[in-house]
Structures are given as structure tokens and as C-alpha cells.
Write a protein that holds these residues in place. Structure first.
Motif, mmCIF file in Angstrom:
data_model
loop_
_atom_site.group_PDB
_atom_site.id
_atom_site.type_symbol
_atom_site.label_atom_id
_atom_site.label_comp_id
_atom_site.label_asym_id
_atom_site.label_seq_id
_atom_site.Cartn_x
_atom_site.Cartn_y
_atom_site.Cartn_z
ATOM 1 N N GLU A 9 0.823 -1.209 0.000
ATOM 2 C CA GLU A 9 0.000 0.000 0.000
ATOM 3 C C GLU A 9 0.865 1.270 0.000
ATOM 4 O O GLU A 9 0.647 2.185 -0.816
ATOM 5 N N LYS A 54 4.056 1.479 -0.657
ATOM 6 C CA LYS A 54 4.926 1.474 -1.841
ATOM 7 C C LYS A 54 4.170 2.029 -3.053
ATOM 8 O O LYS A 54 4.696 2.857 -3.811
ATOM 9 N N THR A 55 2.926 1.555 -3.203
ATOM 10 C CA THR A 55 2.109 2.031 -4.325
ATOM 11 C C THR A 55 1.831 3.531 -4.187
ATOM 12 O O THR A 55 1.967 4.307 -5.149
ATOM 13 N N ALA A 68 -7.657 8.316 -3.634
ATOM 14 C CA ALA A 68 -8.194 7.480 -2.555
ATOM 15 C C ALA A 68 -7.125 6.532 -2.028
ATOM 16 O O ALA A 68 -7.018 6.305 -0.813
ATOM 17 N N GLN A 69 -6.346 6.027 -2.953
ATOM 18 C CA GLN A 69 -5.285 5.094 -2.528
ATOM 19 C C GLN A 69 -4.265 5.807 -1.656
ATOM 20 O O GLN A 69 -3.862 5.298 -0.600
ATOM 21 N N HIS A 116 -4.766 8.477 0.083
ATOM 22 C CA HIS A 116 -5.411 8.823 1.356
ATOM 23 C C HIS A 116 -5.405 7.628 2.307
ATOM 24 O O HIS A 116 -5.072 7.749 3.494
ATOM 25 N N ARG A 117 -5.759 6.484 1.758
ATOM 26 C CA ARG A 117 -5.758 5.275 2.589
ATOM 27 C C ARG A 117 -4.348 4.964 3.088
ATOM 28 O O ARG A 117 -4.149 4.597 4.249
ATOM 29 N N VAL A 169 -7.679 -0.479 -2.707
ATOM 30 C CA VAL A 169 -7.848 0.231 -3.978
ATOM 31 C C VAL A 169 -6.523 0.256 -4.739
ATOM 32 O O VAL A 169 -6.274 1.135 -5.554
ATOM 33 N N HIS A 170 -5.685 -0.651 -4.440
ATOM 34 C CA HIS A 170 -4.415 -0.784 -5.175
ATOM 35 C C HIS A 170 -4.080 -2.271 -5.285
ATOM 36 O O HIS A 170 -4.549 -3.084 -4.481
ATOM 37 N N ALA A 208 0.439 0.383 -9.346
ATOM 38 C CA ALA A 208 1.721 1.100 -9.418
ATOM 39 C C ALA A 208 2.665 0.380 -10.371
ATOM 40 O O ALA A 208 2.565 -0.835 -10.574
ATOM 41 N N ARG A 241 -3.334 7.139 5.938
ATOM 42 C CA ARG A 241 -3.920 6.695 7.204
ATOM 43 C C ARG A 241 -3.154 5.491 7.762
ATOM 44 O O ARG A 241 -2.863 5.408 8.952
ATOM 45 N N ASP A 283 -9.365 9.719 -9.226
ATOM 46 C CA ASP A 283 -9.920 9.679 -7.871
ATOM 47 C C ASP A 283 -9.447 8.451 -7.123
ATOM 48 O O ASP A 283 -9.261 8.459 -5.913
ATOM 49 N N TRP A 284 -9.294 7.398 -7.893
ATOM 50 C CA TRP A 284 -8.838 6.139 -7.270
ATOM 51 C C TRP A 284 -7.429 6.293 -6.712
ATOM 52 O O TRP A 284 -7.130 5.782 -5.641
ATOM 53 N N VAL A 285 -6.591 7.000 -7.436
ATOM 54 C CA VAL A 285 -5.214 7.209 -6.964
ATOM 55 C C VAL A 285 -5.232 8.062 -5.704
ATOM 56 O O VAL A 285 -4.542 7.764 -4.720
ATOM 57 N N PHE A 291 2.854 6.592 -6.627
ATOM 58 C CA PHE A 291 1.886 7.536 -7.205
ATOM 59 C C PHE A 291 2.181 8.979 -6.787
ATOM 60 O O PHE A 291 1.849 9.909 -7.517
#
Lengths: 550, 330
Positions: free
Chosen positions: A96, A98-99, A115-116, A118-119, B283-284, B228, A122, A111-113, A103
Motif C-alpha cells: 500500500e 509502496k504504491t 483514494a489510494q 489517502h488510505r 484500492v491498489h 503502481a 492513514r 480519484d482512485w489514486v 503515485f
């Protein structure tokens, strides 16, 4: 703080913690490996003490390599990408962070990026660095600490041959034996006693030589040579004690012919020069009470005593002569003054004789020390030769030739040398065994400038045709007095110093004989020459050469 | 914005769960198989189910069609089946005036869910009739091309190739299947449940829980999940490792593989990974997602060489080796 900033900050924290843990671990590993080396070296030192120079070189290299290792590892930094991968793995975040980090650096309008990210922010916020990457003390650090402790303990092991490296102590390059140390102390004490003759700097020089030897700046052969030079320096201005004593006896004999000078003469004969000086002063004080016959007798005795003075007694003779002439001129006051001055000269002579005795003793001690060093040098050379055995023939030849003259008697001969004069035999015996770099022939010839610095080599000792049989000594007619006669033996080589042999030479001639201007480098040449021309004998030089060729 | 995405993810999960729960009413066990089938449907791909007869492959597919408001057809592949029997054919018709004309009579392929039962019992010629439909979602008969309705989903079952009267599927067709799922024999516990459910008077009934529009919406959601570059790179490296040529080739691949996966394999990995990520409330896509779908996505795309065939090497073994030998990106 935005999501991106939260993630970046979090990653930086993680990276720092990972780096700290990694560095601790790597330093512990490095320290353990590196500490094993000095520890092993210290253990080796306990069995085979290492010199300060060896320890310094190895220790310096060790420190440099370790410092290089520390710098190399310290400069290596992890990336935030790696930190992201680490936290993903540790916290089970399934790539998570790393991704999200990817990004952040490669933004996309999605929006998905968002959201990612943001997650991920957290998750990064909730992921405790201390929980997932706790500060760890590597187990190897305990081993490293144990090594350090052991190293310190080994340095303080109370063994006589142990050297505390932490106190910057190391094995000296050359260890004096207890006997040598004792000789050294005695010599120093004697030299210091001779301070009145301003010879105290020789004691300092001696200390310097020994210190240099122990520090490895010079080897035993060089030390022996320096001691030789020191001894020569000590011999400079030597009084011919025997000659002076004889001269004093002769003077005493002449003085004893006067009743008034009898006490002074007896004291001089007994070598109590201070007493003689006192007697002479008393005599000078009471000079006015003497009759003219007594004064004439005194004048005659003084005149006789002042004739043909020995070397070192010229001043005394001059004063005695002055007193005799004053007495003759009936100048009582001047005669008194001359006698007082003669008394002072006697005191001075007494002092000089005492100092000379001390010097002689010191010279003897020096000679013993020198000989001891040469013996050890010889022993180490033999050891070295044994180690080199089986190597090239040329090397063997050199070593074997160098050993010539290692006969047990040679060293004994050296010790039997007369006081203050180094014996040639001793020099031969002590030096011939050492391999001489620069002297490929090994025949004892060492021209100065080639391999100079080593002790003189004079080849094999001269074989004399000694006939050990009873010898009848001719008696000397005298007034019935008992006398020890010392002269050159006709059948056996004399062990008596030639300077002490009674001779009819004048003091000037004897003094000339005492001077030896032949450089030691050329002594073997001269010796070979005279051996070669010796009548009725095989040329020693040729036989030596043949032996060498073999 | 984030809340809307979250809601989308939750909806996806709920719908997926609904379908799975309904299917599971009839199909006992095979949770992974059910997941794989639904994932293939949502990925816009097709699925090949392989297993010995009687394991409920056909039942699974028919149940799936039952829970969706989708048009379902079934073709039983037999050796004498002709391509026109699948695609349909032009039939001579006569109008009211007596004029004759050719009219295309669509075959069973014109549906949303097509069950190609025992697909490897038909000849390769017939099998190939599915090629265009599976990839292009269209059927060309004569000079006319007919579009198929979306979603078009082929569920093929096949018996193991070792069995009598089977024709292996051509590589081109195999490559068109998104997943190939292996149906193993059920466990004892599962068999008990099967007995309990199927030996009573009342048979379990399923409800239709998903419509055409919802399926298409779910497909959109899947495609929106970002991946990614490093993770995508991981999927590509795994795909390339199935090729016997360096530099990514695995030692097992070099020894036993003739041809590796096509880019469709990498696509299957990524899309399958996306679906799995959504199912895991993410979501990834993670590397773990890629790994979890790797067997289904790659096993039918790896063609063994003679040595591999001779030694009866299982492609799953090769994939396992590749997964173990391919490091995750850091």
C-alpha cells in the motif's frame, strides 16, 4: 499536513530507524570481526612478544581499515522506496505504502489514486515505527563487548613478559638479560662516580645506546660497535696507572733517602697520596726548623726524585725540582710554597688515580656488556642460518664463512684482556659468527664503507706454537728484596698486557707504544700479512683462502 | 471523493458476495473455483474449467447463470458438432410474396453466458468457431459480422487431456481464456454436504441477484483500480519468466517450456489482481494479488516442450518455481 506529506514523513522516520538498526548491526558485526584480530594478536603477543613498531603498524592498519569500513557502511543510505517496501512488509500492508509513494512521484489525475494515497496516509500514520522497527541491540554486540573485555584483561594479565598495550607498552626490540642489566647498572654507577673527571656524559650516552637498542633503532651488532666507540672515548686521556705507580715508587725510593721525607716516601710507596700530601705540607710548615744538613739531604732527595719523571708525573717532578732548587738557594719561603704545590699535586694525582680506577672498572663492565651482546647476536645469527639452511649455496657459504672463529676459547680470551684495552681475540670470537652483509667473501676483511658498522672481523685466531712446559726464569740480582717479575714468556703467549710489562723504555717511548692508530678495518690485512711472512710456517692467508673456497 | 470510491468498493464486494453466496447454495466447496469464475466474468474474460466428469462443473456454470439476469446458452460439444451449430447459419426463408432470401439464424453463442460443455470433445475445427466470439465478441457468418451482447462470457469445461475421445484445444483458443481453473475432487466433508443437499426432495433454489448493468458496472470498477508501476513490473517479470529465453527465464522454464505466456497472461495477472484487491478492500494492486491469480492466469498459457511432456511436468510446478524465483520490487 497533506496525505503525501504524512507518507513522506513516515517513510523518512522508517528509513532513519532502519538505517540506525542496520548500522548497529553492521557495526557490531564489523567490530566483532575486527576485534577478533587484535585479540588474536594479543594472544600471540603473550607467546611471542611483539615489538612496538610491529604493533603500531598492525594497529594503525587495523584502525584505518576499521575506520574505512565504518565510513563505507555509514555513508550507505537506504531509499524511501526501500523504506516503503519495508513498512509494507512489516505491517502487512500489501504494497500500500509502496504504491502510494510511487503515485506521489508519478501523479495521475484519478480519484482512485487519490483514494489510494489517502488510505496509505492513514495506514502510515497508524503504523508505529517503534512497533514495527524497534530499536535493537544486536546480539553480536555482546560478543564484541566480550572481545573488548577479554582484550583489556589480556593486557593486564600479570605476567612478566606481558606488555600492556593500553599503556602504550610493548616488547622492546632487544631485551637485556638480568646479568646484562646488572652490568649496565654497575657501569652507569661507575661512570657517574667518575663525574669529577667530567665523564658523566658517557653514562648518558650509555643509557641512550641501550634505549636505542631496546627500541629497535639499532641492532645488537650496532650497539656493540657503539659501545666500542664509547669505550674508546672512555679510554681517551687515560692515565697510565701502572706507569704512574711505578714512577711514584721510584720517586718514593729517592725521597726515602732523606729522613725528613721518609714519611712522605712511605706514604707514596703505599700509594696513599693524600697522606703523602699531608706529610709534605707538614714538612713545608716545619721547614724553618730543619738544619742545613737536613735541608741539603732533602734538596738532594728532591732533586733525585724530580729526575726522569714518568708520564703523568711531570708536574710533580717539576714542583719537586723547584723545591730542591729553592732549598739549594736557601729560599725557604719559595721552597715551602713549592712543597705545598707538590702536596696539592699529590692530592690531585690521588683523585685522578681514583677516577682512573673507576673508569677502568667501567671499561671492564662495558667490555662484558659488549661481549654479551655480541654473543647474543652470534646466537641469533646461528639461529637465522639454521632457518636458511637448504637455501642457495652462495648464502650457505656466506653464513658458514662467517662462523669461523666461533671457538669457545676465543671469548674467554677476550675476557682475559687487560684492563681498559679490548682484546683482539675477544673481538674475533664475538664478531666472527655474525653474518656480515656486504662481505661476500666472509674472510674477515671488511673495508670501511662496505658493510661498515659491523664489528671488526679478523678471521681465525692466530695459531701459536705454544709449548706448555715448565720454564726456568732467570733470577735477577738485587739487594735481596722480594720482587714480582713480569715479562714476556718465551714459550707461551703472554696474557699480560704489554703496557704492564716491565721494560726499559722511556715513558715517551712507552706512550708512543700505547697509541694504536691502525684502523680496525685493516687489522686483518696486517695480521694476514705478518702471518704470511712468518718464517718456517705455511702462509696462513692461503690456507684461509683455501678453506674459504671450499 | 475518497468516500465515493470506498462506497464503490463496498458495493463491489457486496455484489460479488451475493453472487458467490447464491452459487454456494448449490455448489458445495470449490470456493476458489467460484471466485475464479466470477472474477473471470468481471474481468471480461472467459474461463476454462478442467476436471474429471461428475465434479459439478456444468452445475456450477448453470447455477451462475441462474443467479444473474443474463441470457444463458449451453452447447454440449461432441465430435460431430459443427461450427455452424455454435455460431448459427444463414437459412433460406420465404417472405409473404414468395421471395426467398437468406436469413441469419443465430446459434447458441448469441447469449451472455455460454456454457461450452466438454469443449475438448469437439474437433479443433469446431473449437475454433469460438475464437472470434471470445476475443472480438462478434461472429462472422458469410460476409456478415454479428456483434454479441455484452457481457459475453464463455464458460468451458473440459475433461483432462489424457481421457479418451478428447481433442486438445488449440493454443490460440487456450490463450483466450482468462483463467483456467482445475476442479479437484471434493473433500469428504464437502461430499457429505453434497449428499445432504442433493438426495432430498427439495433441491436448493437460487435467486437472481445480479443484472447485466450491474455486471458491466462492476467491470468498470475493476478497470479503475490503479496499479503502481513496480507491481505491474512484477507481473510482467513473472510473465516473461514463463518464456524459455533469457533474461527473465526461470531454470524450470528453460528446461521444460516451449512457449511462454502471451501478453494476455500479463493482462490476466493485472486484472485478476485488481479484482482480488477490491475483494480485499483495497484500492491498489499488490504483489500478493498478482501471485494469487498467477496459477489460473498462466497455467494454460505455458506450453511444455517434449521433455516437459515426457516427464509429465505440471505447469503449476513451473509457475510455483517462477513465483518463488521472482523477487518483489523494492
Amino acid at each position: 499536513m497533506s496525505d503525501k506529506e504524512i507518507i513522506i514523513q513516515s517513510l523518512k522516520r522508517v528509513e532513519r530507524r532502519i538505517r540506525a538498526n542496520r548500522l548497529l548491526s553492521e557495526f557490531a558485526l564489523g567490530a566483532t570481526l575486527f576485534l577478533a584480530f587484535p585479540l588474536a594478536l594479543k594472544v600471540l603477543d603473550l607467546f611471542d612478544p611483539l615489538r612496538a613498531s610491529t604493533i603500531t603498524v598492525i594497529g594503525g592498519t587495523w584502525v584505518l581499515v576499521f575506520a574505512a569500513y565504518v565510513v563505507w557502511r555509514g555513508l550507505r543510505r537506504g531509499t524511501l522506496n526501500q523504506a516503503a517496501a519495508s513498512i509494507d512488509k512489516a505491517a502487512g500492508l500489501n504494497d500500500e505504502i509502496k504504491t502510494a509513494f510511487w503515485f506521489i512521484h508519478n501523479p495521475r489525475p484519478s480519484d482512485w489514486v487519490e483514494a489510494q494515497i489517502h488510505r496509505a496516509a492513514r495506514s502510515a500514520q497508524s503504523a508505529s515505527v517503534d512497533r514495527y522497527f524497534p530499536r535493537q541491540i544486536p546480539k553480536l554486540s555482546y560478543l564484541a563487548a566480550a572481545f573488548i573485555f577479554l582484550f583489556i584483561v589480556l593486557n593486564f594479565v600479570p605476567l612478566p613478559w606481558n606488555h600492556n598495550w593500553l599503556a602504550l607498552q610493548a616488547a622492546p626490540a632487544f631485551n637485556l638479560t638480568p646479568e646484562e642489566s646488572a652490568i649496565l647498572k654497575q657501569t652507569e654507577a661507575l661512570l657517574k662516580k667518575a663525574e669529577k673527571l667530567k665523564q658523566s656524559e658517557l653514562a648518558q650516552k650509555l643509557e641512550d645506546i641501550v634505549q636505542q637498542l631496546q627500541e629497535g633503532k639499532i641492532d645488537a651488532a650496532q650497539a656493540a660497535q657503539m659501545l666500542d666507540a664509547l669505550q674508546s672515548q672512555l679510554d681517551e686521556g687515560n692515565l697510565d696507572a701502572a706507569s704512574i705507580r711505578e714512577g711514584l715508587e721510584e720517586m718514593a725510593k729517592d725521597l726515602s733517602e732523606s729522613d725528613k721525607l721518609q714519611a712522605t716516601a712511605d706514604a707514596m710507596k703505599n700509594k696513599e697520596l693524600n697522606l703523602a700530601a699531608d706529610e709534605l705540607r707538614k714538612l713545608a710548615e716545619k721547614l724553618g726548623l730543619n738544619s742545613s744538613d737536613q735541608n741539603k739531604q732533602m734538596q738532594k732527595s728532591l732533586q733525585q726524585a724530580s729526575e726522569s719523571p714518568r708520564l703523568g708525573l711531570e708536574e710533580l717532578a717539576k714542583l719537586l725540582k723547584e723545591a730542591a732548587e729553592n732549598l739549594k738557594d736557601q729560599d725557604q719561603e719559595a721552597a715551602q710554597e713549592a712543597l705545598d704545590q707538590a702536596a696539592d699535586e699529590l692530592d690531585s694525582l690521588q683523585e685522578k688515580m681514583q677516577s682512573q680506577d673507576l673508569k677502568n672498572q667501567a671499561a671492564q663492565q662495558l667490555q662484558s656488556l659488549q661481549q654479551s651482546l655480541r654473543q647474543r647476536q652470534q646466537a641469533s645469527a646461528q639461529k637465522g642460518q639454521r632457518g636458511q639452511k637448504g637455501q642457495g649455496q652462495g648464502q650457505n657459504g656466506q653464513g658458514q664463512k662467517g662462523q669461523r672463529g666461533q671457538q669457545p676459547g676465543d671469548q674467554a680470551d677476550g675476557q682475559a684482556g687487560a684492563e681498559g684495552e679490548p682484546s683482539d681475540d675477544a673481538a674475533q670470537g664475538g664478531q666472527a659468527g655474525a653474518p656480515m652483509p656486504g662481505n661476500s667473501e666472509g674472510n674477515g676483511l671488511m673495508p670501511s664503507g662496505k658493510g661498515g658498522g659491523d664489528a671488526p672481523r679478523e678471521g681465525a685466531p692466530t695459531q701459536l706454537d705454544v709449548k706448555l712446559q715448565q720454564e726456568r726464569v732467570k733470577g735477577i740480582q738485587d739487594e735481596g728484596r722480594e720482587e714480582n717479575i713480569e715479562e714476556v714468556s718465551k714459550q707461551e703467549r703472554s696474557r699480560l698486557d704489554y703496557r704492564n710489562v716491565k721494560s726499559e723504555l722511556s715513558p715517551a717511548q712507552k706512550d708512543l707504544l700505547n697509541q694504536d692508530h691502525i684502523p680496525w678495518e685493516y687489522r686483518p690485512l696486517i695480521k694476514n700479512y705478518f702471518q704470511a711472512i712468518r718464517p718456517g710456517d705455511k702462509p696462513a692467508g692461503k690456507s684461509t683462502e683455501k678453506a674459504d673456497k671450499k | 471523493m475518497s468516500t465515493a470510491i470506498d462506497q464503490q468498493v463496498v458495493t463491489f464486494q457486496e455484489q460479488f458476495k451475493k453472487v458467490k453466496d447464491e452459487v454456494s447454495k448449490v455448489i458445495v466447496g470449490y470456493g476458489d473455483i467460484i471466485d475464479g469464475v466470477i472474477m473471470s466474468l468481471l474481468a471480461g474474460g472467459h474461463v476454462l474449467l478442467e476436471g474429471v466428469p461428475g465434479l459439478g462443473k456444468t452445475k456450477l456454470v448453470s447455477t451462475l447463470s441462474d443467479v444473474m439476469h443474463l441470457k444463458f446458452s449451453r452447447i454440449q460439444f461432441t465430435p460431430d458438432l459443427m461450427p455452424a451449430d455454435i455460431t448459427g447459419t444463414n437459412v433460406v426463408q420465404e417472405n409473404a410474396l414468395g421471395d426467398k432470401f437468406l436469413e441469419f439464424q443465430p446459434g447458441p453463442i448469441f447469449s451472455n453466458i455460454l456454457l461450452a460443455d466438454e469443449v475438448n470433445r469437439a474437433t479443433p475445427k469446431t473449437q475454433s468457431a469460438l475464437l472470434e466470439a471470445m476475443e472480438e465478441h462478434s461472429v462472422t457468418v458469410g460476409k456478415q459480422t454479428h456483434k454479441l451482447d455484452a457481457p459475453f462470457f464463455v464458460l468451458a469445461t473440459q475433461n483432462p487431456l489424457e481421457m479418451e475421445g478428447t481433442y486438445p484445444l488449440p493454443e490460440a483458443q487456450l490463450d483466450r481464456f482468462f483463467f483456467k481453473l482445475k476442479v479437484d475432487y471434493p473433500t469428504v466433508e464437502s461430499l457429505h454436504t453434497i449428499m445432504n443437499r442433493t438426495t432430498k426432495i427439495e433441491e436448493p433454489k437460487v435467486n437472481r441477484v445480479l443484472g447485466q448493468g450491474e455486471v458491466l458496472e462492476m467491470r468498470k470498477t475493476v478497470r479503475a483500480v490503479p496499479i503502481a508501476r513496480p507491481v505491474q513490473d512484477y507481473a510482467i517479470r513473472i510473465t516473461l519468466a514463463t518464456h524459455p529465453q533469457p533474461p527473465y527465464a526461470h531454470s524450470l522454464t528453460m528446461k521444460y517450456v516451449r512457449y511462454g505466456s502471451s501478453p494476455r497472461g500479463a493482462q490476466a495477472l493485472v486484472i485478476g489482481g485488481k479484482i482480488r484487491a477490491l475483494l480485499k478492500n483495497r484500492v491498489h494492486v499488490s504483489c500478493e494479488d498478482i501471485r494469487s491469480v498467477a496459477y489460473g492466469a498462466l497455467r494454460h498459457r505455458i506450453l511444455l516442450n517434449f521433455e516437459g511432456e515426457a516427464e509429465r511436468v505440471d505447469t503449476d510446478t513451473i509457475i510455483k518455481g517462477i513465483l518463488e524465483g521472482t523477487p518483489e520490487p523494492t
